[in-house]
Write an enzyme that holds these catalytic residues in place. Structure first.
Site, PDB file in Angstrom:
ATOM      1  N   GLU A   1       2.847   2.826   2.125  1.00 41.45           N
ATOM      2  CA  GLU A   1       2.993   3.788   3.212  1.00 41.45           C
ATOM      3  C   GLU A   1       4.267   3.563   4.019  1.00 41.45           C
ATOM      4  OE1 GLU A   1       0.218   0.650   5.156  1.00 41.45           O
ATOM      5  OE2 GLU A   1       0.747   1.388   3.177  1.00 41.45           O
TER       6      GLU A   1
ATOM      7  N   CYS B   1       0.816  -1.220   0.000  1.00 43.37           N
ATOM      8  CA  CYS B   1       0.000   0.000   0.000  1.00 43.37           C
ATOM      9  C   CYS B   1       0.843   1.261   0.000  1.00 43.37           C
ATOM     10  CB  CYS B   1      -0.957   0.002   1.192  1.00 43.37           C
ATOM     11  SG  CYS B   1      -2.227  -1.273   1.076  1.00 43.37           S
TER      12      CYS B   1
END
Length: 693
Positions: free
Chosen positions: A396, A394
Site C-alpha cells: 500500500e 502489503c
C-alpha cells in the site's frame, strides 16, 4: 446515530481546558480530570467483544503497578506520547508551544480514538508513549513498513558495506517493521563482474566475534558474516554465543520470551551454506532472496513471532519466477514461505506466462513502478515522488530505498456526516505527521524521511460503508476527504515547519486494528457475513472468568496447552456480502475506484478469484487494470477443508443468533483489572494474513 456506549466529548472540555494543563513550562500531559471522565465508559469495541479480547491480548501493556492498562489508559499513553514529541520538536527548534491549543487538540484526538473513528497503527497503540520510545528512543518501531533496494549494495556509498541491505532488513524486522526488497544487486554484480569471495582460503585470518545479547548484536554478527564473503576482507568469522540468554526468559520492551542462541546459530550456518555455493561467481538473484528469507525465518523463530517480507524481481527472469517452484528449488521449501514474491511489471507487457503461475498459487503479485512514479491518485500526475524504487510487504506504500512509513486507519462508516469525518482526519493526520518528526537510528532512513514526510491515511470498513450508503456516496466522501487531507497536511506542515508530505493517503489491508473497531479490513469483503472467530487467551489471564461469565464458549487449546480458545460470533453487518458473492472483476473495480478517488500512495488489494471460472480471465484482467492500479496481488479461492479450532469459520444466521443470545449485553469485561504479568506482544506492522509470516 452513534452507539449509546460511545462517550460524546463535552465541548466545554475541549474548548476550555483546565488552566493547570496550559502551562508551557511543563511536559505535556492530558488533563487528568478529562481522562478520568472516560474511566467508567464502556468502549465501543467491535464484533461482540472480539475487539476487546484482541486489545487485551495485543495492546494492553503492563503498568508500573504490575496491572494491565484499560482502553482509556492506553489512549492516554498514546496521546501523551504523541504531544510530548510535538512539544519536544517545538522546543528543540524554538518554534513556540501553545499548551492550551495542544490540550484542545489532544482531547479531540483522545475522543476520536476512544470512539474508534480513527486508530493509530497497531505499532503506535503498542509503542507510543511506552519506555520503548520514551526511554530507549526507538522511534523506528512506530512505523509500519519499509523498503530497501540492493541495487547500490556494491557502491560503497558513505562507507556502506555490501551487507547493508540485509542487516537493515534484519534490524527493521526485529523491531517489527515489515520490509520489501528487490533483487537488482544480482544484476549489478553480473554487470560489474563482482564475485563472491572465499573466507575459508589460506589467506584468510580467523576472528572470533562474541555476540552481544541484544538485537544489535544479532544484526552485527550477521552483517560481519555476509561481508566476509562479499567485501573481500579475507576474514573467517567464528562466533561465540555464550553471552546470548537461554531460551524462555521474558523479553523486555517487546513482549514474548527469548529463543536462546539456536535461531542465530542456525542462520549463520545457513548463510554459509548459501554463499559457499556462490564462491567465485557473481551473487545471484536466488542468493539475495535466500539470504533475506533466511533472515526472516530467524526473526520469526527468535520470538518476534511475525515479520513480513516482499521480494521484487524481473517478470522475464526464469530464475526469479521459479523461486517458489520447489521442484526447481527444493532447498527453498524450508524458508521460501517467508516472503511474498512480486514482479516489477511494465505497462503493456505480456501477462500470459505469469498469469498461468498466478492461477496455480496466487504468485507473483504485480507492481507497476511507472504508475507509482508518475501519479498520485491515478490520473493526477505527480512529479514529487519519482525516486521510489519498490513497496512495502502489503503493497500500500511505494517507497524509496531505506524509507519507512507510518499508517493510520480511519473508519468512514463510524461517522454520521462528512463534516464529522473531516474532523477525524485532522486528528489522524496530526498523529501520523508527528511520527515523521521522530528520527530513527538509520542515517539513510532519516535523509529520505526528512525530505518526504510520507504518511498513509487509510480507510477501513469499506464494504460496510458501501452496503449502508452505496458506492456513489463512498466516491463522494473519499474525493472530498482527499481534498481536505491536503488542506490539513498544509496546515500541520506549517505548524511544524516541515515540508508537506510527498503523499498522504493509502488503503492498507488492516488486521487486528480493524477488529478493535468492528470494521471489515481495508477494501476487502469478509469471507462470510456471519462467522465464528476464535482467539487464544492465556490460562493465567484475569479476563477468562469474565469471558465465561459473559457467556462465551471457551475450551482448551488443542495446540497450546497454556491457552484457552474463546469463540466469538461475528456479524459483519446487515447486507454485507461474503467474498464468494463478490466477483474478481468487482474487487478489481473497487480497487481502481479507491486508487482514483482516495489513495495517492497505493491500494493494498488481494483479489480473491475462483481458479476454475475466473482463473482463465487473469490475463485479460491484468491487461485492463494495468492502467488503473499501481499494484495488485491475487489469491485463488481453495477449500482446504475444516480442521480443529480454525481461526475463522463461516456459519449461518441461525447459528450466529443462537451463539449471540448466550452473550450477556451487560458484560463488564472492560472493567476487569487484568493482573497477568506477561506484557502484551507487539503487533508487527499490519497483521493481515496475506502479508505476514
Amino acid at each position: 446515530m452513534l452507539p449509546s456506549s460511545i462517550h460524546i466529548l463535552d465541548p466545554t472540555m475541549s474548548s476550555v481546558p483546565n488552566q493547570s494543563s496550559c502551562r508551557n513550562t511543563e511536559s505535556f500531559s492530558l488533563d487528568p480530570d478529562f481522562v478520568a471522565s472516560y474511566a467508567e465508559t464502556k468502549p465501543p469495541f467491535g464484533f461482540n467483544g472480539l475487539g476487546e479480547i484482541v486489545y487485551r491480548r495485543t495492546y494492553s501493556r503492563l503498568k508500573v503497578d504490575g496491572t494491565r492498562e484499560q482502553w482509556f489508559e492506553t489512549i492516554e499513553r498514546v496521546v501523551n506520547g504523541t504531544f510530548c514529541r510535538q512539544q519536544e520538536w517545538a522546543d528543540r527548534n524554538m518554534l513556540g508551544w501553545d499548551a492550551c491549543d495542544a490540550q484542545r487538540k489532544a482531547q479531540t484526538m483522545y475522543d476520536k480514538i476512544f470512539t474508534m473513528k480513527f486508530l493509530p497503527p497497531g505499532r503506535g497503540l503498542w509503542a507510543m508513549g511506552s519506555p520503548l520510545t520514551e526511554e530507549r528512543r526507538l522511534f523506528a518501531a512506530l512505523n509500519n513498513c519499509a523498503f530497501v533496494s540492493t541495487s547500490k549494495m556494491w557502491d560503497n556509498i558513505d562507507g556502506a558495506r555490501p551487507s547493508k541491505p540485509f542487516v537493515f532488513l534484519m534490524d527493521a524486522a526485529m523491531l517489527g517493521v515489515g520490509v520489501g526488497f528487490d533483487t537488482r544487486g544480482a544484476q549489478a554484480a553480473h554487470a560489474q563482474n563482482i564475485l563472491v569471495g572465499n573466507p575459508h582460503s589460506a589467506h584468510a585470518r580467523t576472528v572470533t566475534f562474541t555476540v552481544p545479547d541484544s538485537r544489535e548484536g544479532w544484526v552485527e554478527s550477521t552483517g560481519l558474516l555476509i561481508d566476509s564473503y562479499l567485501a573481500y576482507e579475507h576474514v573467517n568469522y567464528e562466533f561465540d554465543y555464550s553471552q546470548v540468554r537461554a531460551a524462555g526468559l521474558p523479553i523486555k520492551g517487546f513482549g514474548g520470551v527469548t529463543s536462546g542462541p539456536e535461531p542465530l546459530r542456525e542462520l549463520h550456518q545457513l548463510i554459509r551454506h548459501a554463499l559457499d555455493k556462490h564462491i567465485g561467481q557473481p551473487l545471484s538473484v536466488t542468493a539475495i532472496v535466500d539470504l533475506m528469507n533466511l533472515i526472516g525465518k530467524c526473526v520469526v523463530s527468535g520470538n518476534v513471532r511475525r515479520t513480513a517480507e516482499i521480494a521484487f524481481g524481473d517478470p522475464h527472469n526464469p530464475e526469479y519466477i521459479d523461486l517458489k517452484n520447489y521442484d526447481v528449488n527444493p532447498h527453498r521449501a524450508a524458508f521460501g514461505w517467508t516472503s511474498n514474491n512480486s514482479v516489477f511489471a511494465t505497462v503493456g507487457m505480456d501477462y500470459s506466462d505469469v498469469s498461468r503461475r498466478v492461477q496455480k498459487n496466487g504468485e507473483p503479485g504485480f507492481q507497476w513502478m511507472e504508475n507509482a512514479r508518475r501519479y498520485g491518485r491515478m490520473g493526477e500526475e505527480n512529479t514529487r515522488d519519482t525516486r521510489v524504487e519498490g513497496a512495502n510487504p502489503c503493497n500500500e506504500q511505494c517507497l524509496e530505498s531505506y524509507e519507512l512509513c507510518c499508517l493510520v486507519e480511519t473508519f468512514p462508516a463510524n461517522h454520521d456526516s462528512l463534516d464529522d469525518y473531516f474532523e477525524t482526519l485532522e486528528s489522524a493526520l496530526l498523529y501520523a505527521k508527528t511520527v515523521t518528526l521522530l528520527p530513527t537510528h538509520w542515517p539513510e532512513t532519516n535523509r529520505v524521511m526528512l525530505r518526504n514526510r510520507r504518511i498513509g491515511t487509510s480507510v477501513s470498513g469499506v464494504a460496510q460503508f458501501i452496503t449502508r450508503h452505496g458506492l456513489n456516496e463512498l466516491r463522494t466522501w473519499l474525493d472530498a476527504a482527499y481534498a481536505r487531507v491536503q488542506e490539513i497536511d498544509s496546515h500541520i506542515s506549517e505548524l511544524f515547519c516541515v515540508p508537506k508530505s510527498v503523499k498522504t493517503t493509502s488503503v492498507k489491508p488492516s488486521g487486528t486494528v480493524s477488529l478493535l473497531a468492528g470494521a471489515t479490513p481495508g477494501m476487502h469483503y469478509p469471507e462470510s457475513r456471519f462467522c465464528i472467530r476464535r482467539v487464544r487467551v492465556s490460562k493465567s489471564s484475569d479476563i477468562l472468568p469474565a469471558l465465561e461469565e459473559a457467556g462465551y464458549f471457551i475450551e482448551d487449546d488443542v495446540v497450546d496447552k497454556s491457552s484457552m480458545v474463546v469463540e466469538i460470533p461475528v456479524d459483519h453487518g446487515e447486507g454485507v456480502r461474503g467474498l464468494r458473492d463478490v466477483s474478481m472483476w468487482e474487487q478489481l473495480a473497487l480497487a481502481a475506484l479507491l486508487q482514483k478517488y482516495w489513495s495517492d500512495n497505493q491500494v493494498s488489494c488481494t483479489i480473491t478469484f475462483d481458479p476454475a471460472s475466473e482463473g482463465p480471465q487473469l490475463n485479460n484482467a491484468l491487461d485492463y487494470y494495468q492502467y488503473q492500479l499501481k499494484g495488485v496481488s491475487f489469491l485463488p479461492r481453495i477449500d482446504y477443508g475444516a480442521y480443529p479450532q480454525m481461526p475463522y469459520e463461516a456459519i449461518d444466521e441461525a447459528t450466529y443468533n443462537k451463539m449471540a443470545r448466550n452473550i450477556k449485553s451487560e458484560s463488564q469485561l472492560h472493567l476487569v483489572r487484568d493482573s497477568e504479568k506477561k506484557d502484551a506482544e507487539a503487533e508487527r506492522f499490519c497483521t493481515n494474513d496475506s502479508c505476514t509470516i
